[in-house]
Design a protein around this motif. Sequence first.
Motif, PDB file in Angstrom:
ATOM      1  N   ILE A  68       0.836  -1.208   0.000  1.00 57.45           N
ATOM      2  CA  ILE A  68       0.000   0.000   0.000  1.00 57.45           C
ATOM      3  C   ILE A  68       0.867   1.252   0.000  1.00 57.45           C
ATOM      4  N   SER A  69       1.936   1.242   0.775  1.00 53.66           N
ATOM      5  CA  SER A  69       2.820   2.393   0.874  1.00 53.66           C
ATOM      6  C   SER A  69       3.467   2.715  -0.470  1.00 53.66           C
ATOM      7  N   ASN A  70       3.929   1.695  -1.181  1.00 57.25           N
ATOM      8  CA  ASN A  70       4.539   1.917  -2.493  1.00 57.25           C
ATOM      9  C   ASN A  70       3.530   2.465  -3.498  1.00 57.25           C
ATOM     10  N   TRP A  71       2.286   1.973  -3.437  1.00 53.18           N
ATOM     11  CA  TRP A  71       1.236   2.492  -4.310  1.00 53.18           C
ATOM     12  C   TRP A  71       1.038   3.994  -4.056  1.00 53.18           C
ATOM     13  N   ASN A  72       0.961   4.362  -2.795  1.00 56.15           N
ATOM     14  CA  ASN A  72       0.792   5.773  -2.451  1.00 56.15           C
ATOM     15  C   ASN A  72       1.982   6.615  -2.910  1.00 56.15           C
ATOM     16  N   ASN A  73       3.196   6.071  -2.713  1.00 58.48           N
ATOM     17  CA  ASN A  73       4.396   6.826  -3.087  1.00 58.48           C
ATOM     18  C   ASN A  73       4.495   7.030  -4.590  1.00 58.48           C
ATOM     19  N   ALA A  74       4.014   6.053  -5.353  1.00 52.93           N
ATOM     20  CA  ALA A  74       4.049   6.192  -6.811  1.00 52.93           C
ATOM     21  C   ALA A  74       3.324   7.455  -7.254  1.00 52.93           C
ATOM     22  N   PHE A  75       2.173   7.723  -6.669  1.00 49.00           N
ATOM     23  CA  PHE A  75       1.410   8.924  -7.008  1.00 49.00           C
ATOM     24  C   PHE A  75       1.948  10.154  -6.276  1.00 49.00           C
ATOM     25  N   SER A  78      -5.161   7.694   1.373  1.00 49.44           N
ATOM     26  CA  SER A  78      -4.295   8.183   0.298  1.00 49.44           C
ATOM     27  C   SER A  78      -4.339   7.264  -0.911  1.00 49.44           C
ATOM     28  N   ALA A  79      -4.463   5.956  -0.679  1.00 54.39           N
ATOM     29  CA  ALA A  79      -4.484   4.994  -1.781  1.00 54.39           C
ATOM     30  C   ALA A  79      -5.647   5.245  -2.734  1.00 54.39           C
ATOM     31  N   ILE A  80      -6.723   5.812  -2.210  1.00 53.88           N
ATOM     32  CA  ILE A  80      -7.907   6.110  -3.033  1.00 53.88           C
ATOM     33  C   ILE A  80      -7.852   7.531  -3.587  1.00 53.88           C
ATOM     34  N   ALA A  81      -7.463   8.481  -2.743  1.00 53.05           N
ATOM     35  CA  ALA A  81      -7.552   9.897  -3.118  1.00 53.05           C
ATOM     36  C   ALA A  81      -6.454  10.334  -4.089  1.00 53.05           C
ATOM     37  N   LEU A  82      -5.222   9.846  -3.933  1.00 48.91           N
ATOM     38  CA  LEU A  82      -4.127  10.328  -4.757  1.00 48.91           C
ATOM     39  C   LEU A  82      -4.278   9.970  -6.238  1.00 48.91           C
ATOM     40  N   PRO A  83      -4.669   8.744  -6.587  1.00 50.72           N
ATOM     41  CA  PRO A  83      -4.917   8.477  -8.010  1.00 50.72           C
ATOM     42  C   PRO A  83      -5.994   9.388  -8.590  1.00 50.72           C
ATOM     43  N   TYR A  84      -7.025   9.677  -7.794  1.00 48.49           N
ATOM     44  CA  TYR A  84      -8.092  10.566  -8.261  1.00 48.49           C
ATOM     45  C   TYR A  84      -7.544  11.973  -8.496  1.00 48.49           C
ATOM     46  N   GLN A  85      -6.697  12.455  -7.573  1.00 48.77           N
ATOM     47  CA  GLN A  85      -6.121  13.785  -7.750  1.00 48.77           C
ATOM     48  C   GLN A  85      -5.243  13.844  -8.991  1.00 48.77           C
ATOM     49  N   PHE A  86      -4.429  12.818  -9.202  1.00 43.77           N
ATOM     50  CA  PHE A  86      -3.555  12.824 -10.370  1.00 43.77           C
ATOM     51  C   PHE A  86      -4.381  12.841 -11.657  1.00 43.77           C
ATOM     52  N   THR A 126       4.778  18.647  -8.724  1.00 43.01           N
ATOM     53  CA  THR A 126       3.981  19.784  -9.186  1.00 43.01           C
ATOM     54  C   THR A 126       3.744  20.798  -8.082  1.00 43.01           C
ATOM     55  N   GLY A 127       3.988  20.395  -6.834  1.00 44.76           N
ATOM     56  CA  GLY A 127       3.748  21.282  -5.706  1.00 44.76           C
ATOM     57  C   GLY A 127       2.293  21.328  -5.260  1.00 44.76           C
ATOM     58  N   GLN A 128       1.432  20.527  -5.909  1.00 41.34           N
ATOM     59  CA  GLN A 128       0.002  20.529  -5.562  1.00 41.34           C
ATOM     60  C   GLN A 128      -0.257  19.454  -4.502  1.00 41.34           C
ATOM     61  N   VAL A 129       0.104  19.754  -3.251  1.00 39.47           N
ATOM     62  CA  VAL A 129       0.103  18.724  -2.214  1.00 39.47           C
ATOM     63  C   VAL A 129      -1.005  18.906  -1.180  1.00 39.47           C
ATOM     64  N   ARG A 130      -1.938  19.804  -1.442  1.00 34.35           N
ATOM     65  CA  ARG A 130      -2.988  20.064  -0.449  1.00 34.35           C
ATOM     66  C   ARG A 130      -3.836  18.811  -0.184  1.00 34.35           C
ATOM     67  N   ILE A 131      -4.170  18.056  -1.252  1.00 33.18           N
ATOM     68  CA  ILE A 131      -4.972  16.836  -1.078  1.00 33.18           C
ATOM     69  C   ILE A 131      -4.209  15.819  -0.242  1.00 33.18           C
ATOM     70  N   GLN A 132      -2.907  15.727  -0.471  1.00 30.39           N
ATOM     71  CA  GLN A 132      -2.084  14.828   0.350  1.00 30.39           C
ATOM     72  C   GLN A 132      -2.159  15.207   1.816  1.00 30.39           C
ATOM     73  N   LEU A 133      -2.162  16.490   2.077  1.00 30.04           N
ATOM     74  CA  LEU A 133      -2.241  16.960   3.455  1.00 30.04           C
ATOM     75  C   LEU A 133      -3.550  16.519   4.098  1.00 30.04           C
ATOM     76  N   TYR A 134      -4.659  16.684   3.391  1.00 33.03           N
ATOM     77  CA  TYR A 134      -5.948  16.259   3.922  1.00 33.03           C
ATOM     78  C   TYR A 134      -5.972  14.752   4.162  1.00 33.03           C
ATOM     79  N   CYS A 135      -5.386  14.011   3.224  1.00 33.41           N
ATOM     80  CA  CYS A 135      -5.337  12.546   3.379  1.00 33.41           C
ATOM     81  C   CYS A 135      -4.501  12.157   4.597  1.00 33.41           C
ATOM     82  N   ALA A 136      -3.386  12.858   4.788  1.00 30.49           N
ATOM     83  CA  ALA A 136      -2.511  12.553   5.915  1.00 30.49           C
ATOM     84  C   ALA A 136      -3.223  12.810   7.241  1.00 30.49           C
ATOM     85  N   LEU A 137      -3.940  13.917   7.306  1.00 31.86           N
ATOM     86  CA  LEU A 137      -4.678  14.221   8.529  1.00 31.86           C
ATOM     87  C   LEU A 137      -5.792  13.202   8.757  1.00 31.86           C
TER      88      LEU A 137
END
Length: 402
Positions: free
Chosen positions: A324-331, A382-390, A338-349
């Motif tokens: 799971i961690s590698n999947w998240n890191n890939a995205f 993150s595994a769900i949200a990051l692919p959607y953001q990308f 790109t510097g667009q990390v706000r969604i990552q922040l929400y996922c982390a919280l």
Amino acid sequence: MGNNQVEYGIWLTLSSIVLWINYFDMGIGNGLRNMLSEALATQDFQQGKSYVSTTFVLLTAIMVVFNLLYAMLYAFGVIDWYQILRLPHEIVSVDLNHLMLVLMGIISLTFILKTIGNIYQALQMPVVNDALVLVGSLLSLIGIHLWSQVEAGNLGKLAFIFTLAPLFVYIVAYPLTFFHYKELRPSLGTVQRKWAKRLFSLGGEFFLIQLACLLLFSTSSLLITRFAGPLEATRYNIGYKYFMIITMGFTIIVTPFWSAVTEAYVRGEFAWISRSLRVVLYIWGAFTALSLLMLLIAQWFYQLWVGVYVPVSLSFALMMYVTISNWNNAFAYFINGTGQVRIQLYCALGSIALFLPLSFWWGNLYGAVGVCWAINVALLTSAIALPYQFKKLITAPIFTAK
């Protein structure tokens, strides 16, 4: 550590806590990585030099304040590692409180100098950064091995060798780096307050993400020690280090894409970004298959390596963690570029909100296995949200260029 598995478990817990200091740069290191990549993409070396100088000054100030604060808390007896870890004094051969005070100072110096690694990553030379880490680890290994021939089971000596070796490597690397890259050599005259503001602004979100990851990953040994004792923490860390081979291998491949994506983003090469991620996901599938093979031979490897039994259920949970961690890191590495990390922040919280109650609940019931599954469930946000953001990023109008 000889046959002292209890003290070894204490060391594994303390070493993970000491490494938390790497996250106290307020995200400035990653902010420098992105900003310097942008400057290099446009061949603006003077601006890049200013970024580097400002970063070193900021990190030095942060470490000075941190160590003064920690020293004050230590002097007034506010911090007591025996109480934090629920350990009797007689179980450890050294004074843990004094040991941690010294280690904090050593790690702080390493923390400042390891900014060199961010510079090499911005230069799209992550292999040099990895080599610095590798040489530091090798020196630690050699030093610990040589000392073990003289005196086994000394927690204090182990800690000093483990932390001083990487510091020595960065002390040597600093002048060599800026002799070769004179145009980026830091100087007080190029420090600018406006870059400090931008470093904090861009790095602030990276820092909060790092802090959330810190709570998810680095507190696991501490929680396991509290719930199940240091021996269980030893088993967990042995299994963790074994399966981290997968994460290290995958990270070596995906790390160069961070700064490469930053450069491609600046130049408008968005189709390349999409194609590159597709390749990385194929590689992720190959590493997942390899992790299954490692699970099958895990018990044999543990016995060959350290002679300690690690439950199959714990090995399976750790295998799922690295997958799971590698999947998240890939995205994440592509999005970070790109510097667009706000969604990552929400996922982390959100992950923290899941992890804390689950780890206390399942940790009390199932020990190390429960804590590990708490992390796995938390990572699913993150595994769900990051692919959607990308997907949203590459279909946005700015990404229509070919």
